[in-house]
Write a protein that holds these residues in place. Structure first.
Motif, PDB file in Angstrom:
ATOM      1  N   PRO A   1       0.808  -1.232   0.000  1.00 33.57           N
ATOM      2  CA  PRO A   1       0.000   0.000   0.000  1.00 33.57           C
ATOM      3  C   PRO A   1       0.839   1.280   0.000  1.00 33.57           C
ATOM      4  O   PRO A   1       0.372   2.315  -0.458  1.00 33.57           O
ATOM      5  N   GLU A   2       2.069   1.226   0.471  1.00 31.03           N
ATOM      6  CA  GLU A   2       2.927   2.417   0.491  1.00 31.03           C
ATOM      7  C   GLU A   2       3.243   2.911  -0.921  1.00 31.03           C
ATOM      8  O   GLU A   2       3.493   4.093  -1.133  1.00 31.03           O
ATOM      9  N   ALA A   3       3.232   2.024  -1.892  1.00 29.97           N
ATOM     10  CA  ALA A   3       3.573   2.388  -3.268  1.00 29.97           C
ATOM     11  C   ALA A   3       2.509   3.271  -3.915  1.00 29.97           C
ATOM     12  O   ALA A   3       2.765   3.884  -4.947  1.00 29.97           O
ATOM     13  N   ARG A   4       1.343   3.377  -3.318  1.00 30.35           N
ATOM     14  CA  ARG A   4       0.298   4.244  -3.872  1.00 30.35           C
ATOM     15  C   ARG A   4       0.734   5.698  -3.923  1.00 30.35           C
ATOM     16  O   ARG A   4       0.224   6.481  -4.714  1.00 30.35           O
ATOM     17  N   PHE A   5       1.693   6.083  -3.075  1.00 31.82           N
ATOM     18  CA  PHE A   5       2.178   7.453  -3.038  1.00 31.82           C
ATOM     19  C   PHE A   5       3.247   7.706  -4.096  1.00 31.82           C
ATOM     20  O   PHE A   5       3.659   8.839  -4.293  1.00 31.82           O
ATOM     21  N   TRP A   6       3.729   6.662  -4.738  1.00 31.96           N
ATOM     22  CA  TRP A   6       4.801   6.773  -5.728  1.00 31.96           C
ATOM     23  C   TRP A   6       4.250   6.877  -7.140  1.00 31.96           C
ATOM     24  O   TRP A   6       3.094   6.579  -7.393  1.00 31.96           O
ATOM     25  N   ARG A   7       5.115   7.239  -8.067  1.00 33.22           N
ATOM     26  CA  ARG A   7       4.738   7.411  -9.467  1.00 33.22           C
ATOM     27  C   ARG A   7       4.679   6.056 -10.173  1.00 33.22           C
ATOM     28  O   ARG A   7       5.638   5.292 -10.149  1.00 33.22           O
ATOM     29  N   PRO A   8       3.551   5.751 -10.832  1.00 40.84           N
ATOM     30  CA  PRO A   8       3.489   4.507 -11.597  1.00 40.84           C
ATOM     31  C   PRO A   8       4.315   4.638 -12.873  1.00 40.84           C
ATOM     32  O   PRO A   8       4.198   5.620 -13.596  1.00 40.84           O
ATOM     33  N   MET A   9       5.183   3.670 -13.112  1.00 39.80           N
ATOM     34  CA  MET A   9       6.034   3.677 -14.299  1.00 39.80           C
ATOM     35  C   MET A   9       5.379   2.796 -15.356  1.00 39.80           C
ATOM     36  O   MET A   9       5.117   1.620 -15.103  1.00 39.80           O
ATOM     37  N   LYS A  10       5.114   3.372 -16.511  1.00 40.04           N
ATOM     38  CA  LYS A  10       4.436   2.642 -17.582  1.00 40.04           C
ATOM     39  C   LYS A  10       5.393   2.419 -18.749  1.00 40.04           C
ATOM     40  O   LYS A  10       6.115   3.335 -19.155  1.00 40.04           O
TER      41      LYS A  10
ATOM     42  N   ALA B   1      -0.343  16.664  -8.704  1.00 39.08           N
ATOM     43  CA  ALA B   1      -1.439  16.107  -9.506  1.00 39.08           C
ATOM     44  C   ALA B   1      -1.730  14.665  -9.102  1.00 39.08           C
ATOM     45  O   ALA B   1      -2.891  14.268  -8.983  1.00 39.08           O
ATOM     46  N   HIS B   2      -0.673  13.879  -8.858  1.00 37.32           N
ATOM     47  CA  HIS B   2      -0.853  12.490  -8.428  1.00 37.32           C
ATOM     48  C   HIS B   2      -1.539  12.433  -7.058  1.00 37.32           C
ATOM     49  O   HIS B   2      -2.491  11.677  -6.863  1.00 37.32           O
ATOM     50  N   LEU B   3      -1.054  13.226  -6.119  1.00 37.85           N
ATOM     51  CA  LEU B   3      -1.641  13.242  -4.778  1.00 37.85           C
ATOM     52  C   LEU B   3      -3.080  13.752  -4.800  1.00 37.85           C
ATOM     53  O   LEU B   3      -3.944  13.228  -4.096  1.00 37.85           O
ATOM     54  N   ARG B   4      -3.329  14.760  -5.610  1.00 41.27           N
ATOM     55  CA  ARG B   4      -4.671  15.334  -5.699  1.00 41.27           C
ATOM     56  C   ARG B   4      -5.667  14.310  -6.231  1.00 41.27           C
ATOM     57  O   ARG B   4      -6.802  14.224  -5.752  1.00 41.27           O
ATOM     58  N   LYS B   5      -5.241  13.511  -7.189  1.00 41.67           N
ATOM     59  CA  LYS B   5      -6.121  12.506  -7.792  1.00 41.67           C
ATOM     60  C   LYS B   5      -6.398  11.347  -6.835  1.00 41.67           C
ATOM     61  O   LYS B   5      -7.526  10.890  -6.711  1.00 41.67           O
ATOM     62  N   HIS B   6      -5.364  10.874  -6.126  1.00 43.05           N
ATOM     63  CA  HIS B   6      -5.498   9.667  -5.315  1.00 43.05           C
ATOM     64  C   HIS B   6      -5.771   9.927  -3.833  1.00 43.05           C
ATOM     65  O   HIS B   6      -6.275   9.044  -3.140  1.00 43.05           O
ATOM     66  N   PHE B   7      -5.397  11.101  -3.323  1.00 43.19           N
ATOM     67  CA  PHE B   7      -5.551  11.405  -1.895  1.00 43.19           C
ATOM     68  C   PHE B   7      -6.117  12.811  -1.702  1.00 43.19           C
ATOM     69  O   PHE B   7      -5.435  13.696  -1.200  1.00 43.19           O
ATOM     70  N   PRO B   8      -7.381  13.045  -2.070  1.00 41.09           N
ATOM     71  CA  PRO B   8      -7.933  14.400  -1.977  1.00 41.09           C
ATOM     72  C   PRO B   8      -8.077  14.924  -0.549  1.00 41.09           C
ATOM     73  O   PRO B   8      -8.153  16.124  -0.337  1.00 41.09           O
TER      74      PRO B   8
END
Length: 133
Positions: free
Chosen positions: A63-72, A116-123
């Motif tokens: 679950p800690e990885a949710r704060f990290w950038r997904p690499m595609k 932007a990542h934090l705003r989308k996943h952790f409002p």
């Protein structure tokens, strides 16, 4: 000033840092450089662990990885699409050149992308006040 602008403002300069509270974790963002590039690095509960990079079906294992950038990444480059289509067919070739999440990395290129990542996943995250020395 809203919390998203406050986070961006604190990360504006090299060495800038902000500590957040989100989903029961302490998340620290710090703007650093490695001699070649400047980026924002993320620590969750003051750690970065290698096993947090793992993925299953495009979702983080830890679950800690949710704060990290997904690499595609895609399995094959778009440049070779026509050749793949001839060999495997259109449907399979489309899947082969479509980027998929292959891991999570603890950095963002800019403070804007981190926000932007934090705003989308952790409002509902909160900014923790820094202790002044």
């Amino acid at each position: 000033m809203n919390k998203w602008n406050e986070i961006k403002k604190r990360l504006e300069h090299l060495g800038g840092q902000v500590t957040l509270q989100a989903d029961g974790h302490k998340v620290t963002l710090r703007k650093v450089h490695d001699g070649k590039r400047i980026f924002v690095v993320v620590y969750v509960d003051d750690y970065q662990r290698g096993e947090w990079t793992k993925v299953e079906d495009g979702k983080p294992v830890h679950p800690e990885a949710r704060f990290w950038r997904p690499m595609k990444r895609a399995a094959y480059k778009r440049k070779g699409y026509n050749q793949l289509k001839k060999v495997f067919g259109k449907k399979k070739a489309d899947r082969m050149v479509t980027p998929q999440v292959i891991g999570f990395v603890p950095d963002f290129g800019t403070e804007g992308s981190a926000v932007a990542h934090l705003r989308k996943h952790f409002p509902d995250l909160e900014i923790k006040e820094e202790a002044q020395p």
